[in-house]
Write an enzyme that holds these catalytic residues in place. Structure first.
Site, PDB file in Angstrom:
ATOM      1  N   CYS A 101      -5.759  14.688  -1.056  1.00 47.26           N
ATOM      2  CA  CYS A 101      -6.824  14.306  -1.986  1.00 47.26           C
ATOM      3  C   CYS A 101      -8.169  14.829  -1.493  1.00 47.26           C
ATOM      4  O   CYS A 101      -8.978  15.334  -2.281  1.00 47.26           O
ATOM      5  CB  CYS A 101      -6.868  12.791  -2.150  1.00 47.26           C
ATOM      6  SG  CYS A 101      -8.099  12.204  -3.335  1.00 47.26           S
ATOM      7  N   CYS A 197      -2.919   4.828  -3.108  1.00 51.51           N
ATOM      8  CA  CYS A 197      -3.642   4.289  -4.262  1.00 51.51           C
ATOM      9  C   CYS A 197      -2.891   4.418  -5.571  1.00 51.51           C
ATOM     10  O   CYS A 197      -3.109   3.622  -6.490  1.00 51.51           O
ATOM     11  CB  CYS A 197      -5.023   4.944  -4.377  1.00 51.51           C
ATOM     12  SG  CYS A 197      -4.994   6.701  -4.817  1.00 51.51           S
TER      13      CYS A 197
END
Length: 362
Positions: A101, A197
């Site tokens: 990410c 997440c």
């Protein structure tokens, strides 16, 4: 400077944005909407990027007194992080989605858009330090070893570091919370985020099972003897000890660990802790925080996000990083990153491809 502050909704990014604004920079807050299905956002603090986090980020921006926006990067996040995560597990590897990410979203997509909009830099709440030198910017470990996040930032290039700020790297976490409270930020006591997440319930095996389906196979020892069965190689990682569900105990009565994962023949190989030891590894896709090394390095390496440093010798050959451990080390998983350090300075990062066992077990 005109700065874009990535605000996750947690205490760290809020204080980072506040510090930059207090230093006189022109700061704009942005929250990244990363889910393609907002109804799947979880409640509470198991991960990050929930609906509650977006609201917390907006409230923090209001207190700081800076403009605030939400950017929809769900498609980019799904393609570069979620799909990569699933495909890596399907290939028998163990990826780090936070590192991916940072590489593909926060310091590629976000930074590129920020620069295109006229911002000078992106600021985040990561615990790491940037040191300016005559040769350029260096990435260093944070002063708080318990919170240091330099491992997942080891993918940043010199060009990206030139447009990045990590204002929290010189402060320990307890002081950050105290500062947030003094600033009137409601996230001062908000729990830290954990887990992945985009996995709503924290059940990684369940998430992968839903994505990849069942693919039964055998659990064997290093000699190929069948010890049990499994429902999919994606449910295992190198070094795993728990959840193997092997009915036959080891002859010596000691625990078994996952040594190798082979999705092609759907085989998971297990063995002793001693058989898990690795003497060398080869890593690909290197990302250097400064100039690429041209000579053999005698440095330290970190192999997992919260792993310990180990002494290694590293060299670059034909675009690959060859790493030899001074002492054999365990739980080296293909797909994870090996990050090289010279003291506190991050040299760079590469993705582990293959390992050489210290024994001839597999």
């Amino acid at each position: 400077m005109r700065v874009l502050a990535a605000m996750s909704g947690g205490v760290d990014s809020a204080v980072a944005a506040a510090r930059m604004a207090e230093a006189g920079h022109d700061v704009t807050g942005v929250h990244l909407a990363l889910s393609r299905n907002p109804q799947s956002y979880r409640s509470g603090a198991r991960g990050c990027c929930t609906i509650e986090d977006s609201r917390d980020a907006r409230r923090a921006a209001d207190v700081i007194g800076i403009p605030f926006y939400v950017w929809d990067l769900a498609e980019r996040f799904h393609a570069d992080v979620v799909e990569d995560f699933v495909s890596e597990y399907a290939a028998g590897r163990t990826p780090n989605p936070c590192l991916r990410c940072n590489e593909k979203v926060k310091f590629s997509a976000v930074l590129e858009r920020a620069l295109a909009l006229g911002f000078d830099a992106v600021v985040t709440g990561h615990y790491a330090r940037i040191v300016d030198t005559a040769e350029g910017r260096e990435l260093h470990r944070a002063v708080d070893p318990a919170k240091d996040q330099s491992y997942v930032l080891g993918v940043l290039t010199q060009e990206q570091l030139a447009h990045a700020f990590f204002p929290l790297g010189d402060t320990v976490k307890t002081e950050i919370r105290e500062e947030a409270a003094r600033r009137g930020l409601s996230v001062a006591a908000k729990p830290d985020s954990h887990d992945i997440c985009f996995i709503a319930d924290g059940n990684t095996a369940g998430f992968l099972g839903a994505q990849l389906g069942e693919s039964p196979g055998d659990i064997v020892d290093a000699q190929g003897n069948k010890l049990g069965e499994h429902q999919g190689t994606h449910g295992f990682t190198i070094g795993q000890r728990k959840g193997l569900r092997i009915g036959t105990p080891a002859a010596d009565g000691k625990p078994r660990f996952v040594l190798d994962i082979s999705p092609v023949d759907r085989t998971v190989t297990v063995g002793s802790r001693e058989e898990l030891a690795v003497s060398q590894l080869t890593a690909s896709k290197p990302r250097w925080c400064g100039p690429a090394p041209t000579e053999e390095l005698h440095v330290k390496a970190q192999l997992r996000a919260h792993g310990e440093e180990v002494a290694v010798t590293a060299r670059v050959e034909d675009g690959l990083v060859q790493v030899t451990f001074t002492e054999p080390t365990s739980a080296v998983a293909p797909g994870q990153a090996v990050v090289l350090y010279d003291g506190t300075r991050v040299i760079g990062s590469a993705t582990i491809d293959t390992v050489q066992r210290a024994t001839a077990a597999v």
